[in-house]
Scaffold this active site. Structure first.
Site, PDB file in Angstrom:
ATOM      1  CE  LYS A   1      -3.826   0.385   2.437  1.00 45.47           C
ATOM      2  NZ  LYS A   1      -5.116   0.986   2.172  1.00 45.47           N
TER       3      LYS A   1
ATOM      4  CG  MET B   1     -15.332   0.423  -3.359  1.00 44.73           C
ATOM      5  SD  MET B   1     -16.436   1.157  -2.125  1.00 44.73           S
ATOM      6  CE  MET B   1     -16.814  -0.274  -1.142  1.00 44.73           C
TER       7      MET B   1
ATOM      8  CG  HIS C   1     -20.492   5.403   5.309  1.00 45.40           C
ATOM      9  ND1 HIS C   1     -19.798   4.342   4.778  1.00 45.40           N
ATOM     10  CD2 HIS C   1     -21.359   4.877   6.200  1.00 45.40           C
ATOM     11  CE1 HIS C   1     -20.214   3.228   5.346  1.00 45.40           C
ATOM     12  NE2 HIS C   1     -21.165   3.519   6.204  1.00 45.40           N
TER      13      HIS C   1
END
Length: 186
Positions: free
Chosen positions: A65, A90, A109
């Site tokens: 990451k 996502m 959200h």
């Protein structure tokens, strides 16, 4: 005007709502970049139609990451991005971007946080048989939908509500609330 980047992974309906708000001058911002982690996502086509540059990557092409976030960070810096808008992206944002854009990453959200964080918030709300749900716009921190709330708006869940009908109502609300809220922070 602030330079913004929009991160998305799917069809891009919230991306489009933000683009529309910018193009109508309702939102005073420059969309400098789309960041997308799915090469087949329809949001890429939406960006092309509006001449918005895209940085599209596949996470598995990177060691970890941190490495792909460093690549994203270079793109953000090259485009002088001041604010990151997550619109159906996502992936959890990692340390590299959080440190560089502290309190400058915003997410939407489909629930009234802190209720129903994470994936499938709409399904979670229906399963819990609550009568109200809604949409939350919040700053991103290291947690899962735990950052400071900027705005919320609720909607009622009908007795015969389906996941599809509730999702439609949520999307309609998101497409209005997100650009309106972004306007207050730029």
């Amino acid at each position: 005007m602030k330079n913004i980047a929009i991160f998305a992974s799917g069809s891009g309906s919230n991306f489009q709502a933000i683009v529309d708000a910018v193009e109508s001058k309702e939102l005073q911002a420059h969309i400098r970049l789309l960041v997308c982690d799915k090469k087949e996502a329809y949001v890429i086509e939406r960006a092309k139609k509006h001449d918005i540059p895209s940085f599209v990557f596949t996470a598995s092409d990177y060691v970890n990451k941190q490495e792909f976030e460093e690549a994203i960070l270079k793109e953000l810096q090259a485009n002088e991005v001041e604010l990151i808008i997550l619109a159906g992206y996502m992936r959890l944002i990692g340390k590299t971007l959080l440190e560089s854009y502290s309190q400058k990453i915003v997410n939407i959200h489909p629930s009234l946080l802190p209720q129903f964080p994470g994936k499938d918030a709409i399904g979670q709300a229906l399963e819990a048989e609550v009568q109200q749900t809604g949409v939350t716009v919040h700053y991103v921190d290291e947690g899962m939908d735990t950052g400071p709330i900027i705005a919320q708006q609720e909607i009622s869940i009908a007795a015969n509500e389906t996941k599809e009908s509730l999702q439609e109502k949520i999307h309609a609300l998101e497409h209005v609330l997100y650009p309106k809220t972004i306007k207050t922070i730029i």
